[in-house]
Write a protein that holds these residues in place. Structure first.
Motif, mmCIF file in Angstrom:
data_model
loop_
_atom_site.group_PDB
_atom_site.id
_atom_site.type_symbol
_atom_site.label_atom_id
_atom_site.label_comp_id
_atom_site.label_asym_id
_atom_site.label_seq_id
_atom_site.Cartn_x
_atom_site.Cartn_y
_atom_site.Cartn_z
ATOM 1 N N PRO A 46 7.317 58.261 39.939
ATOM 2 C CA PRO A 46 7.148 58.715 38.555
ATOM 3 C C PRO A 46 6.776 60.205 38.525
ATOM 4 C CG PRO A 46 5.253 57.434 39.235
ATOM 5 C CD PRO A 46 6.228 57.406 40.381
ATOM 6 N N SER A 47 7.183 60.870 37.462
ATOM 7 C CA SER A 47 6.856 62.285 37.253
ATOM 8 C C SER A 47 6.141 62.396 35.909
ATOM 9 C CB SER A 47 8.141 63.117 37.247
ATOM 10 O OG SER A 47 7.848 64.456 36.977
ATOM 11 N N GLY A 67 12.012 58.301 39.259
ATOM 12 C CA GLY A 67 13.164 58.332 40.155
ATOM 13 C C GLY A 67 13.088 57.190 41.149
ATOM 14 N N ARG A 68 14.234 56.793 41.647
ATOM 15 C CA ARG A 68 14.298 55.710 42.624
ATOM 16 C C ARG A 68 15.219 56.140 43.760
ATOM 17 N NH1 ARG A 68 16.112 49.398 41.488
ATOM 18 N NH2 ARG A 68 15.410 48.587 43.500
ATOM 19 N N LYS A 69 14.687 56.155 44.967
ATOM 20 C CA LYS A 69 15.451 56.543 46.151
ATOM 21 C C LYS A 69 15.521 55.367 47.119
ATOM 22 C CE LYS A 69 15.822 61.141 45.613
ATOM 23 N NZ LYS A 69 17.056 61.887 45.694
ATOM 24 N N LEU A 70 16.688 55.155 47.666
ATOM 25 C CA LEU A 70 16.909 54.113 48.656
ATOM 26 C C LEU A 70 17.270 54.768 49.979
ATOM 27 C CD1 LEU A 70 19.254 51.923 46.474
ATOM 28 C CD2 LEU A 70 16.853 51.501 46.904
ATOM 29 N N ASN A 71 16.696 54.289 51.045
ATOM 30 C CA ASN A 71 17.039 54.733 52.395
ATOM 31 C C ASN A 71 17.151 53.492 53.265
ATOM 32 O OD1 ASN A 71 16.827 57.806 52.456
ATOM 33 N ND2 ASN A 71 14.937 57.204 51.430
ATOM 34 N N PHE A 72 18.271 53.360 53.957
ATOM 35 C CA PHE A 72 18.420 52.232 54.862
ATOM 36 C C PHE A 72 19.385 52.596 55.975
ATOM 37 C CE2 PHE A 72 21.313 51.590 51.331
ATOM 38 C CZ PHE A 72 22.510 51.193 51.908
ATOM 39 N N GLY A 130 23.153 44.115 43.664
ATOM 40 C CA GLY A 130 23.217 45.527 44.002
ATOM 41 C C GLY A 130 22.685 46.431 42.919
ATOM 42 N N ILE A 131 22.850 47.726 43.177
ATOM 43 C CA ILE A 131 22.376 48.735 42.239
ATOM 44 C C ILE A 131 23.338 49.921 42.253
ATOM 45 C CG2 ILE A 131 20.876 49.885 43.926
ATOM 46 C CD1 ILE A 131 18.871 50.176 41.556
ATOM 47 N N LEU A 132 23.534 50.522 41.089
ATOM 48 C CA LEU A 132 24.408 51.671 40.963
ATOM 49 C C LEU A 132 23.701 52.893 41.527
ATOM 50 C CD1 LEU A 132 27.212 52.392 39.841
ATOM 51 C CD2 LEU A 132 26.062 53.091 37.737
ATOM 52 N N CYS A 133 24.391 53.635 42.391
ATOM 53 C CA CYS A 133 23.776 54.769 43.081
ATOM 54 C C CYS A 133 24.728 55.952 43.167
ATOM 55 C CB CYS A 133 23.424 54.386 44.515
ATOM 56 S SG CYS A 133 22.133 53.180 44.684
ATOM 57 N N ILE A 158 31.820 50.472 70.408
ATOM 58 C CA ILE A 158 31.422 49.077 70.247
ATOM 59 C C ILE A 158 30.270 48.987 69.259
ATOM 60 C CG2 ILE A 158 30.306 47.142 71.452
ATOM 61 C CD1 ILE A 158 32.060 47.818 73.869
ATOM 62 N N SER A 159 29.423 50.018 69.255
ATOM 63 C CA SER A 159 28.232 50.029 68.394
ATOM 64 C C SER A 159 28.200 51.315 67.582
ATOM 65 C CB SER A 159 26.979 49.918 69.270
ATOM 66 O OG SER A 159 25.824 49.952 68.497
ATOM 67 N N LEU A 160 27.949 51.176 66.293
ATOM 68 C CA LEU A 160 27.922 52.314 65.378
ATOM 69 C C LEU A 160 26.698 52.182 64.472
ATOM 70 C CD1 LEU A 160 29.486 54.748 64.070
ATOM 71 C CD2 LEU A 160 30.586 53.070 62.607
ATOM 72 N N ASP A 161 25.830 53.193 64.484
ATOM 73 C CA ASP A 161 24.666 53.214 63.592
ATOM 74 C C ASP A 161 25.009 54.040 62.358
ATOM 75 O OD1 ASP A 161 23.126 51.709 65.296
ATOM 76 O OD2 ASP A 161 22.068 53.416 66.165
ATOM 77 N N ILE A 162 24.716 53.494 61.184
ATOM 78 C CA ILE A 162 24.971 54.181 59.911
ATOM 79 C C ILE A 162 23.669 54.253 59.133
ATOM 80 C CG2 ILE A 162 26.247 54.116 57.727
ATOM 81 C CD1 ILE A 162 28.451 52.549 59.219
ATOM 82 N N SER A 163 23.359 55.439 58.610
ATOM 83 C CA SER A 163 22.175 55.594 57.762
ATOM 84 C C SER A 163 22.611 56.120 56.401
ATOM 85 C CB SER A 163 21.154 56.536 58.400
ATOM 86 O OG SER A 163 21.729 57.804 58.623
ATOM 87 N N ILE A 164 21.971 55.607 55.367
ATOM 88 C CA ILE A 164 22.319 55.923 53.976
ATOM 89 C C ILE A 164 21.060 56.376 53.247
ATOM 90 C CG2 ILE A 164 23.214 54.999 51.786
ATOM 91 C CD1 ILE A 164 25.355 54.828 53.889
ATOM 92 N N ALA A 165 21.189 57.465 52.485
ATOM 93 C CA ALA A 165 20.159 57.886 51.535
ATOM 94 C C ALA A 165 20.842 57.950 50.178
ATOM 95 C CB ALA A 165 19.578 59.248 51.915
ATOM 96 N N ALA A 166 20.248 57.312 49.173
ATOM 97 C CA ALA A 166 20.891 57.224 47.864
ATOM 98 C C ALA A 166 19.866 57.354 46.745
ATOM 99 C CB ALA A 166 21.639 55.900 47.735
ATOM 100 N N THR A 167 20.348 57.791 45.593
ATOM 101 C CA THR A 167 19.541 57.863 44.382
ATOM 102 C C THR A 167 20.079 56.842 43.392
ATOM 103 O OG1 THR A 167 19.132 60.230 44.709
ATOM 104 C CG2 THR A 167 18.796 59.358 42.485
ATOM 105 N N ALA A 168 19.199 55.983 42.902
ATOM 106 C CA ALA A 168 19.608 54.969 41.928
ATOM 107 C C ALA A 168 19.916 55.625 40.586
ATOM 108 C CB ALA A 168 18.513 53.931 41.766
#
Length: 190
Positions: A46-47, A67-72, A130-133, A158-168
């Motif tokens: 919150p602001s 604001g809402r931020k998602l990181n996974f 889900g959520i719109l981002c 064979i292995s792939l790491d993916i990281s996501i940062a998003a704003t809702a």
């Protein structure tokens, strides 16, 4: 693959894949990954603005926004050449979804909004899943030490790491209202 606790009372586990799904709102294109979730965070910020009166020492606090931020992050494993090719196409399509949709003159006709589904970990006020981002960043790391699958001159990890940062993005219903139901936000199927 990840183990899912199917019967907590008996402590039994079953082998199930977790799926992470991305739906591009302007086109309806869908990318889905069978994945092992490595990390997940959902931060609400919150602001506030402060107003002082002539004869008051303490401010009046007024909420200006939240604001809402998602990181996974997650790991995608490839067990065959076909699966590796498919997941490579999915990563490329997901990256393409980050760009706005343009007309022939180069004008923006649709913003790159993406509905993100991480099982039941995130929900929105208007969508069942889900959520719109807006995705702020995507990082991917090909873990070549885990091995590769090759075809001619092409290598697939064979292995792939993916990281996501998003704003809702707060969706509006058909009437343009922004009323949020008491179930928003919801975590873990609550």
């Amino acid at each position: 693959m990840a183990y899912l606790l199917s019967n907590p009372e008996e402590g039994s586990y079953s082998l199930d894949l977790y799926y992470i799904k991305f739906t591009h709102q302007p086109t309806g294109h869908v990318v889905e990954f069978p994945a092992i979730i490595q990390s997940f965070s959902d931060t609400h910020t919150p602001s506030f603005n402060k107003q002082y009166g002539n004869d008051t020492m303490d401010p009046t606090i007024i909420l200006s926004s939240t604001g809402r931020k998602l990181n996974f992050s997650f790991t995608v494993l490839n067990s065959s050449l076909d699966e590796a090719k498919h997941n490579t196409q999915c990563v490329n399509l997901l990256i393409q979804m980050l760009y706005p949709l343009l007309d022939n003159d180069g004008a923006i006709i649709a913003n790159p909004y993406i509905n993100v589904e991480v099982m039941n970990l995130i929900n929105s006020a208007t969508f069942d899943e889900g959520i719109l981002c807006v995705i702020d960043s995507i990082g991917y790391d090909m873990k070549l030490d885990d091995g590769v699958i090759s075809e001619n001159e092409y290598l697939y990890p064979i292995s792939l790491d993916i990281s996501i940062a998003a704003t809702a993005v707060l969706e509006r219903d058909a009437d343009g209202e922004t009323f949020l139901p008491s179930t928003y936000p919801s975590y873990g199927g609550m």
